[in-house]
Design an enzyme around this catalytic site. Sequence first.
Site, PDB file in Angstrom:
ATOM      1  N   CYS A   1      -1.321   4.757  10.419  1.00 46.20           N
ATOM      2  CA  CYS A   1      -0.048   4.120  10.757  1.00 46.20           C
ATOM      3  C   CYS A   1      -0.278   2.744  11.357  1.00 46.20           C
ATOM      4  O   CYS A   1      -1.074   2.574  12.269  1.00 46.20           O
ATOM      5  CB  CYS A   1       0.710   4.953  11.761  1.00 46.20           C
ATOM      6  SG  CYS A   1       1.109   6.562  11.155  1.00 46.20           S
TER       7      CYS A   1
ATOM      8  N   GLU B   1      10.359  -2.523   6.682  1.00 38.10           N
ATOM      9  CA  GLU B   1      11.447  -1.848   7.390  1.00 38.10           C
ATOM     10  C   GLU B   1      12.481  -1.389   6.355  1.00 38.10           C
ATOM     11  O   GLU B   1      13.211  -2.211   5.796  1.00 38.10           O
ATOM     12  CB  GLU B   1      12.060  -2.819   8.419  1.00 38.10           C
ATOM     13  CG  GLU B   1      13.367  -2.372   9.012  1.00 38.10           C
ATOM     14  CD  GLU B   1      13.354  -0.948   9.579  1.00 38.10           C
ATOM     15  OE1 GLU B   1      12.402  -0.558  10.278  1.00 38.10           O
ATOM     16  OE2 GLU B   1      14.324  -0.220   9.311  1.00 38.10           O
TER      17      GLU B   1
ATOM     18  N   SER C   1      12.142   6.013   8.019  1.00 40.06           N
ATOM     19  CA  SER C   1      11.697   5.644   9.358  1.00 40.06           C
ATOM     20  C   SER C   1      12.183   4.234   9.661  1.00 40.06           C
ATOM     21  O   SER C   1      11.994   3.319   8.866  1.00 40.06           O
ATOM     22  CB  SER C   1      10.168   5.697   9.408  1.00 40.06           C
ATOM     23  OG  SER C   1       9.702   5.379  10.698  1.00 40.06           O
TER      24      SER C   1
ATOM     25  N   CYS D   1       6.565  -7.523   6.674  1.00 38.82           N
ATOM     26  CA  CYS D   1       7.678  -7.030   7.493  1.00 38.82           C
ATOM     27  C   CYS D   1       8.106  -8.141   8.439  1.00 38.82           C
ATOM     28  O   CYS D   1       7.272  -8.885   8.946  1.00 38.82           O
ATOM     29  CB  CYS D   1       7.239  -5.813   8.310  1.00 38.82           C
ATOM     30  SG  CYS D   1       8.578  -5.047   9.242  1.00 38.82           S
TER      31      CYS D   1
ATOM     32  N   CYS E   1       3.391   8.372   1.608  1.00 36.27           N
ATOM     33  CA  CYS E   1       3.962   7.394   2.525  1.00 36.27           C
ATOM     34  C   CYS E   1       4.110   6.086   1.743  1.00 36.27           C
ATOM     35  O   CYS E   1       3.115   5.527   1.284  1.00 36.27           O
ATOM     36  CB  CYS E   1       3.019   7.232   3.716  1.00 36.27           C
ATOM     37  SG  CYS E   1       3.514   5.961   4.892  1.00 36.27           S
TER      38      CYS E   1
ATOM     39  N   SER F   1      11.411   4.727  15.331  1.00 39.17           N
ATOM     40  CA  SER F   1      10.192   4.314  16.030  1.00 39.17           C
ATOM     41  C   SER F   1      10.591   3.768  17.386  1.00 39.17           C
ATOM     42  O   SER F   1      10.932   2.602  17.522  1.00 39.17           O
ATOM     43  CB  SER F   1       9.470   3.256  15.194  1.00 39.17           C
ATOM     44  OG  SER F   1       9.143   3.816  13.938  1.00 39.17           O
ATOM     45  N   LEU F   2      10.542   4.634  18.368  1.00 34.73           N
ATOM     46  CA  LEU F   2      11.108   4.276  19.676  1.00 34.73           C
ATOM     47  C   LEU F   2      10.098   3.508  20.533  1.00 34.73           C
ATOM     48  O   LEU F   2      10.365   2.404  20.974  1.00 34.73           O
ATOM     49  CB  LEU F   2      11.567   5.559  20.377  1.00 34.73           C
ATOM     50  CG  LEU F   2      12.632   5.381  21.451  1.00 34.73           C
ATOM     51  CD1 LEU F   2      13.936   4.844  20.860  1.00 34.73           C
ATOM     52  CD2 LEU F   2      12.898   6.710  22.167  1.00 34.73           C
ATOM     53  N   HIS F   3       8.981   4.133  20.829  1.00 34.08           N
ATOM     54  CA  HIS F   3       7.848   3.520  21.559  1.00 34.08           C
ATOM     55  C   HIS F   3       8.124   3.126  23.004  1.00 34.08           C
ATOM     56  O   HIS F   3       7.179   2.929  23.776  1.00 34.08           O
ATOM     57  CB  HIS F   3       7.275   2.304  20.817  1.00 34.08           C
ATOM     58  CG  HIS F   3       6.909   2.556  19.394  1.00 34.08           C
ATOM     59  ND1 HIS F   3       6.133   3.620  19.005  1.00 34.08           N
ATOM     60  CD2 HIS F   3       7.230   1.898  18.246  1.00 34.08           C
ATOM     61  CE1 HIS F   3       5.982   3.600  17.690  1.00 34.08           C
ATOM     62  NE2 HIS F   3       6.639   2.581  17.215  1.00 34.08           N
TER      63      HIS F   3
ATOM     64  N   CYS G   1       6.715  -6.385  15.275  1.00 36.90           N
ATOM     65  CA  CYS G   1       6.180  -5.545  16.352  1.00 36.90           C
ATOM     66  C   CYS G   1       4.707  -5.942  16.516  1.00 36.90           C
ATOM     67  O   CYS G   1       3.926  -5.883  15.555  1.00 36.90           O
ATOM     68  CB  CYS G   1       6.299  -4.066  15.998  1.00 36.90           C
ATOM     69  SG  CYS G   1       8.010  -3.544  15.675  1.00 36.90           S
TER      70      CYS G   1
ATOM     71  N   CYS H   1       1.577  -3.773  15.326  1.00 37.13           N
ATOM     72  CA  CYS H   1       1.546  -3.278  13.937  1.00 37.13           C
ATOM     73  C   CYS H   1       0.939  -4.335  13.029  1.00 37.13           C
ATOM     74  O   CYS H   1       1.352  -5.499  13.047  1.00 37.13           O
ATOM     75  CB  CYS H   1       2.974  -2.957  13.493  1.00 37.13           C
ATOM     76  SG  CYS H   1       3.110  -2.527  11.740  1.00 37.13           S
TER      77      CYS H   1
ATOM     78  N   GLU I   1       0.809  -1.211   0.000  1.00 33.06           N
ATOM     79  CA  GLU I   1       0.000   0.000   0.000  1.00 33.06           C
ATOM     80  C   GLU I   1       0.843   1.262   0.000  1.00 33.06           C
ATOM     81  O   GLU I   1       1.967   1.272   0.490  1.00 33.06           O
ATOM     82  CB  GLU I   1      -0.918   0.006   1.230  1.00 33.06           C
ATOM     83  CG  GLU I   1      -1.946  -1.116   1.143  1.00 33.06           C
ATOM     84  CD  GLU I   1      -2.954  -1.098   2.271  1.00 33.06           C
ATOM     85  OE1 GLU I   1      -3.997  -1.721   2.103  1.00 33.06           O
ATOM     86  OE2 GLU I   1      -2.698  -0.461   3.307  1.00 33.06           O
TER      87      GLU I   1
END
Length: 339
Positions: free
Chosen positions: A328, A157, A186, A106, A99, A209-211, A110, A113, A86
């Site tokens: 996202c 990624e 990113s 991926c 984007c 992308s820390l989170h 995570c 996601c 996408e």
Amino acid sequence: MTRYGLDRDALTALLADEPAYRVRQVWSGLHERLSSPSEMTELPATLRARLEERLTPDLELATESVSDGGETVKWLWRLHDGALVETVLMHYADRTTVCVSTQAGCAMACGFCATGQAGFDRNLSTGEIVEQVIVGARAARGSGRRLSNVVFMGMGEPLANYDRVWPAVQRLHDDVGLSARHLTLSTVGIVPGIRRLATEDLPVNLAVSLHAANDELRDALVPINRRYPLSVLVAACEEYLAAKGRRLSFEWALIAGVNDRDSDAVELAAIARSLHAHVNLIPLNPTAEYDTPGSTAARVRAFRDLLRELGVNATVRQNRGTSIDAACGQLRATAVTLS
Ligand code: SAH
């Protein structure tokens, strides 16, 4: 050979029996004027027809969804091998951003996601990545806007597909004419990729992308943290900053009761301040396989305010495309359910 999969040398070879200036004409037609071969009216009709036949697009439209009153458009593409990816186009008052996806699926896993939940299919080619931007730029032009920014924040990624992503970045810069400060990669925190990025000429923006700002929580939310823990990640970010002088940003999806507590803000502030990083906050978007909801709007504001009190530049990201699963972390969820 696909339309954006070929490089200039391949085009030169393809046009070997034509006058030399045709290479420049076709190349700038594809990248600057965003033309398909059949639209290149400056070419003789026979050549147009030959190029149209030889330079086939990589992206076949599966579905297009529009939301936010036309300001957000999502495309689902079917690739030559059936893989689905996408692209999301977002118009704002001051910019238009596309984007793009860099992988089908991926491998980073995570849990919050949707792409991570579905697993990894394959890397996208440089042509498949560049064509997403071209399609976005054409659509922007069609609605009287100009594509200004590209964020590599779609499926996949980017730094796990470095060898195809970086040539795409260079093409967008050199040939499409986007400046490095309008290109943002990113990453979940692939440290060797960040280090390699620091050696490149183009100073693109880096978003991490820390989170989570302690290893225990980050190990749970972002599994790659077990391989590249925070101390190593922060050191790589420092290296990037020293080399490029670009503003670093941290992405932080706020998950109710998980990483939205005052203590999380305090830990995040310490890291963000030391790197002069900007923090982008976004309430977690819902996905099929992750039960914990995103933080409430009030909690998001309180978290932002606390970060600001602690001397951190923090903004809450506008949530685009939720109604069409284009937000996202949601990409491809619906398509996978349908297929
Ligand atoms: N793999 C890259 C780029 C793709 S993800 C990366 O991790 O940065 C783009 C952004 O969306 C990342 O910041 C990611 O953490 C975030 N994201 C993933 N799932 C999300 C969700 N359910 N809600 C909000 N943001 C999410």
